[in-house]
Enzyme design. Structure first.
Site, mmCIF file in Angstrom:
data_model
loop_
_atom_site.group_PDB
_atom_site.id
_atom_site.type_symbol
_atom_site.label_atom_id
_atom_site.label_comp_id
_atom_site.label_asym_id
_atom_site.label_seq_id
_atom_site.Cartn_x
_atom_site.Cartn_y
_atom_site.Cartn_z
ATOM 1 C CB CYS A 70 -19.705 71.904 -37.512
ATOM 2 S SG CYS A 70 -21.279 72.788 -37.610
ATOM 3 C CG HIS A 121 -18.737 76.121 -38.567
ATOM 4 N ND1 HIS A 121 -18.900 74.919 -39.216
ATOM 5 C CD2 HIS A 121 -17.465 76.125 -38.087
ATOM 6 C CE1 HIS A 121 -17.764 74.231 -39.140
ATOM 7 N NE2 HIS A 121 -16.891 74.938 -38.452
ATOM 8 C CG HIS A 133 -13.663 73.707 -37.356
ATOM 9 N ND1 HIS A 133 -14.166 74.146 -38.548
ATOM 10 C CD2 HIS A 133 -12.342 74.006 -37.381
ATOM 11 C CE1 HIS A 133 -13.206 74.715 -39.262
ATOM 12 N NE2 HIS A 133 -12.083 74.634 -38.582
#
Length: 161
Positions: A70, A121, A133
């Site tokens: 990510c 994240h 993402h």
């Protein structure tokens, strides 16, 4: 066998909080005019980024179309589309720019999630409660902040400029 279990647990706990690799992103000179205030232009660039990377598998520490995590996706996305250098890890990226409330998000803002006890994240907000993402399960994709999973994991947002 114990080593594999411990290693698997460590990777799971770290998630997207990847360790910096020897990726030099300090000398980006793409010639792109950076204007993250023009929401429609930013959204257009982010949709192009999605088109180029869609389905790329998640790979912890990855920085290529063979696999990306990510924070690596956010770093490369900002380099490719806006000519901006960002730090490599999720932890470092959460300190970039200024805080912005969830209700004031605009395209190009970074959205952060606490996905586990120590796991973080990051994604890029594209508008309409959606963000781009690198998902651990489905690779590069668009998800909704209103999704029950992401809604409960939402942590904070940052505006890069």
């Amino acid at each position: 066998m114990k080593f594999i279990v411990v290693l698997s647990l460590l990777l799971l706990l770290n998630g997207c909080s990847s360790v910096p690799q020897s990726h030099d992103h300090s000398s980006v000179d793409s010639g792109k005019k950076v204007n993250l205030v023009n929401t429609e232009a930013v959204k257009s660039q982010l949709m192009q980024l999605h088109k180029e990377w869609k389905g790329t598998p998640y790979r912890f520490g990855g920085m290529s179309k063979r696999g990306i995590d990510c924070s690596g996706f956010v770093l490369l996305g900002f380099e490719q589309k806006f000519g901006l250098s960002l730090p490599r890890t999720t932890d470092e990226q959460r300190a970039v720019g200024k805080s912005v409330s969830k209700g004031n998000l605009r395209a190009g803002d970074l959205v952060f999630f606490k996905t586990g006890w120590s796991t973080r994240h990051v994604g890029i907000y594209i508008g309409n409660h959606q963000f781009l993402h690198a998902s651990t399960s489905q690779g590069v994709m668009i998800s909704s902040l209103d999704n029950s999973y992401w809604k409960q994991k939402y942590w904070l947002s940052r505006r890069v400029q």
